[in-house]
Design a protein around this motif. Structure first.
Motif, PDB file in Angstrom:
ATOM      1  N   LYS A   1       0.828  -1.205   0.000  1.00 11.81           N
ATOM      2  CA  LYS A   1       0.000   0.000   0.000  1.00 11.81           C
ATOM      3  C   LYS A   1       0.869   1.265   0.000  1.00 11.81           C
ATOM      4  N   GLU A   2       1.976   1.226   0.719  1.00 14.40           N
ATOM      5  CA  GLU A   2       2.878   2.381   0.797  1.00 14.40           C
ATOM      6  C   GLU A   2       3.481   2.692  -0.581  1.00 14.40           C
ATOM      7  N   ASP A   3       3.752   1.646  -1.354  1.00 15.49           N
ATOM      8  CA  ASP A   3       4.315   1.832  -2.690  1.00 15.49           C
ATOM      9  C   ASP A   3       3.302   2.524  -3.603  1.00 15.49           C
ATOM     10  N   GLU A   4       2.047   2.068  -3.536  1.00 21.50           N
ATOM     11  CA  GLU A   4       1.011   2.707  -4.343  1.00 21.50           C
ATOM     12  C   GLU A   4       0.814   4.159  -3.917  1.00 21.50           C
ATOM     13  N   GLU A   5       0.860   4.412  -2.618  1.00 21.54           N
ATOM     14  CA  GLU A   5       0.716   5.785  -2.121  1.00 21.54           C
ATOM     15  C   GLU A   5       1.852   6.661  -2.629  1.00 21.54           C
ATOM     16  N   GLN A   6       3.063   6.133  -2.634  1.00 20.79           N
ATOM     17  CA  GLN A   6       4.196   6.885  -3.161  1.00 20.79           C
ATOM     18  C   GLN A   6       3.998   7.187  -4.647  1.00 20.79           C
ATOM     19  N   GLY A   7       3.427   6.240  -5.378  1.00 23.78           N
ATOM     20  CA  GLY A   7       3.118   6.457  -6.786  1.00 23.78           C
ATOM     21  C   GLY A   7       2.091   7.559  -6.978  1.00 23.78           C
ATOM     22  N   ARG A   8       1.055   7.561  -6.133  1.00 34.76           N
ATOM     23  CA  ARG A   8       0.044   8.623  -6.210  1.00 34.76           C
ATOM     24  C   ARG A   8       0.660   9.986  -5.915  1.00 34.76           C
ATOM     25  N   LYS A   9       1.533  10.021  -4.908  1.00 34.69           N
ATOM     26  CA  LYS A   9       2.194  11.288  -4.556  1.00 34.69           C
ATOM     27  C   LYS A   9       3.076  11.796  -5.694  1.00 34.69           C
ATOM     28  N   ALA A  10       3.644  10.872  -6.459  1.00 34.50           N
ATOM     29  CA  ALA A  10       4.484  11.261  -7.599  1.00 34.50           C
ATOM     30  C   ALA A  10       3.633  11.718  -8.781  1.00 34.50           C
ATOM     31  N   GLY A  11       2.308  11.439  -8.722  1.00 31.74           N
ATOM     32  CA  GLY A  11       1.412  11.883  -9.778  1.00 31.74           C
ATOM     33  C   GLY A  11       0.988  10.816 -10.763  1.00 31.74           C
ATOM     34  N   ALA A  12       1.294   9.547 -10.475  1.00 34.68           N
ATOM     35  CA  ALA A  12       0.948   8.464 -11.403  1.00 34.68           C
ATOM     36  C   ALA A  12      -0.556   8.397 -11.638  1.00 34.68           C
ATOM     37  N   ASP A  13      -0.918   8.097 -12.867  1.00 33.96           N
ATOM     38  CA  ASP A  13      -2.326   7.954 -13.223  1.00 33.96           C
ATOM     39  C   ASP A  13      -2.842   6.552 -12.916  1.00 33.96           C
ATOM     40  N   ALA A  14      -1.935   5.573 -12.873  1.00 31.56           N
ATOM     41  CA  ALA A  14      -2.304   4.198 -12.542  1.00 31.56           C
ATOM     42  C   ALA A  14      -1.068   3.461 -12.049  1.00 31.56           C
ATOM     43  N   TYR A  15      -1.324   2.361 -11.340  1.00 34.13           N
ATOM     44  CA  TYR A  15      -0.272   1.565 -10.732  1.00 34.13           C
ATOM     45  C   TYR A  15      -0.597   0.112 -11.039  1.00 34.13           C
ATOM     46  N   LEU A  16       0.254  -0.549 -11.803  1.00 33.43           N
ATOM     47  CA  LEU A  16       0.002  -1.924 -12.223  1.00 33.43           C
ATOM     48  C   LEU A  16       1.121  -2.817 -11.700  1.00 33.43           C
ATOM     49  N   THR A  17       0.734  -3.865 -10.989  1.00 33.18           N
ATOM     50  CA  THR A  17       1.713  -4.755 -10.367  1.00 33.18           C
ATOM     51  C   THR A  17       2.136  -5.854 -11.330  1.00 33.18           C
ATOM     52  N   LYS A  18       3.460  -6.081 -11.418  1.00 35.87           N
ATOM     53  CA  LYS A  18       4.003  -7.190 -12.209  1.00 35.87           C
ATOM     54  C   LYS A  18       3.755  -8.472 -11.440  1.00 35.87           C
ATOM     55  N   ALA A  19       3.492  -9.555 -12.008  1.00 34.31           N
ATOM     56  CA  ALA A  19       3.292  -9.834 -13.413  1.00 34.31           C
ATOM     57  C   ALA A  19       1.856  -9.461 -13.748  1.00 34.31           C
ATOM     58  N   PHE A  20       1.718  -8.560 -14.686  1.00 29.24           N
ATOM     59  CA  PHE A  20       0.407  -8.050 -15.061  1.00 29.24           C
ATOM     60  C   PHE A  20      -0.112  -8.798 -16.277  1.00 29.24           C
ATOM     61  N   SER A  21      -1.419  -8.747 -16.420  1.00 30.08           N
ATOM     62  CA  SER A  21      -2.061  -9.351 -17.579  1.00 30.08           C
ATOM     63  C   SER A  21      -1.923  -8.395 -18.764  1.00 30.08           C
ATOM     64  N   PRO A  22      -1.439  -8.872 -19.917  1.00 29.38           N
ATOM     65  CA  PRO A  22      -1.373  -8.013 -21.097  1.00 29.38           C
ATOM     66  C   PRO A  22      -2.734  -7.423 -21.473  1.00 29.38           C
ATOM     67  N   LEU A  23      -3.805  -8.202 -21.284  1.00 27.54           N
ATOM     68  CA  LEU A  23      -5.144  -7.687 -21.596  1.00 27.54           C
ATOM     69  C   LEU A  23      -5.541  -6.563 -20.646  1.00 27.54           C
ATOM     70  N   LYS A  24      -5.196  -6.717 -19.383  1.00 25.06           N
ATOM     71  CA  LYS A  24      -5.486  -5.656 -18.416  1.00 25.06           C
ATOM     72  C   LYS A  24      -4.703  -4.390 -18.777  1.00 25.06           C
ATOM     73  N   LEU A  25      -3.463  -4.565 -19.185  1.00 33.67           N
ATOM     74  CA  LEU A  25      -2.650  -3.425 -19.599  1.00 33.67           C
ATOM     75  C   LEU A  25      -3.279  -2.728 -20.801  1.00 33.67           C
ATOM     76  N   LEU A  26      -3.704  -3.495 -21.809  1.00 31.44           N
ATOM     77  CA  LEU A  26      -4.343  -2.907 -22.991  1.00 31.44           C
ATOM     78  C   LEU A  26      -5.614  -2.149 -22.621  1.00 31.44           C
ATOM     79  N   ASP A  27      -6.441  -2.732 -21.758  1.00 33.21           N
ATOM     80  CA  ASP A  27      -7.671  -2.060 -21.335  1.00 33.21           C
ATOM     81  C   ASP A  27      -7.360  -0.752 -20.623  1.00 33.21           C
ATOM     82  N   LEU A  28      -6.389  -0.778 -19.730  1.00 38.14           N
ATOM     83  CA  LEU A  28      -5.996   0.420 -18.996  1.00 38.14           C
ATOM     84  C   LEU A  28      -5.467   1.488 -19.942  1.00 38.14           C
TER      85      LEU A  28
END
Length: 127
Positions: A91-118
């Motif tokens: 959760k802390e990693d995602e929060e750090q991503g939000r603070k940096a301004g990220a629009d989305a946070y995707l955890t590896k190993a991610f689904s290629p289909l989920k990546l395409l949809d996003l």
């Protein structure tokens, strides 16, 4: 309209997976960098619509730092969406991503289909 996508990841296999996932799209221009410093410099020149950005990379800048730079740059902040890609799923990693301004946070190993949809959603494309 051609979408400009910048992949920044130090792992060649991840960059290849993303490239293969996107290869069927004929209206994208893809560039790649293998570290944060080069990714930041390329972003300034390429002005991507979307960055797929690894969090943990060797060198002068990590993904959080690159994201923060993109989101504070007057020429990029309104144009470039950032998806952080990482093996760090706390959760802390995602929060750090939000603070940096990220629009989305995707955890590896991610689904290629989920990546395409996003990506389609962020670029305003119909799936």
């Amino acid at each position: 309209m051609t979408a400009r996508i910048l992949i920044v990841d130090d792992q060649p296999d991840i960059r290849k997976l993303i490239r293969l996932t996107l290869q069927h799209l004929d209206d994208v221009e893809i560039q790649e960098a293998d570290n944060g410093g080069d990714g930041w410099r390329m972003a300034q020149d390429f002005k991507p619509d979307l960055m797929l950005l690894d969090v943990m990379m060797p060198g002068e800048l990590d993904g959080y730092q690159v994201c923060a730079k993109v989101k504070s740059d007057p020429l990029l902040k309104g144009q470039t969406k950032v998806i952080l890609l990482t093996a760090r799923a706390q959760k802390e990693d995602e929060e750090q991503g939000r603070k940096a301004g990220a629009d989305a946070y995707l955890t590896k190993a991610f689904s290629p289909l989920k990546l395409l949809d996003l990506m389609d959603n962020m670029l305003g494309r119909t799936a």
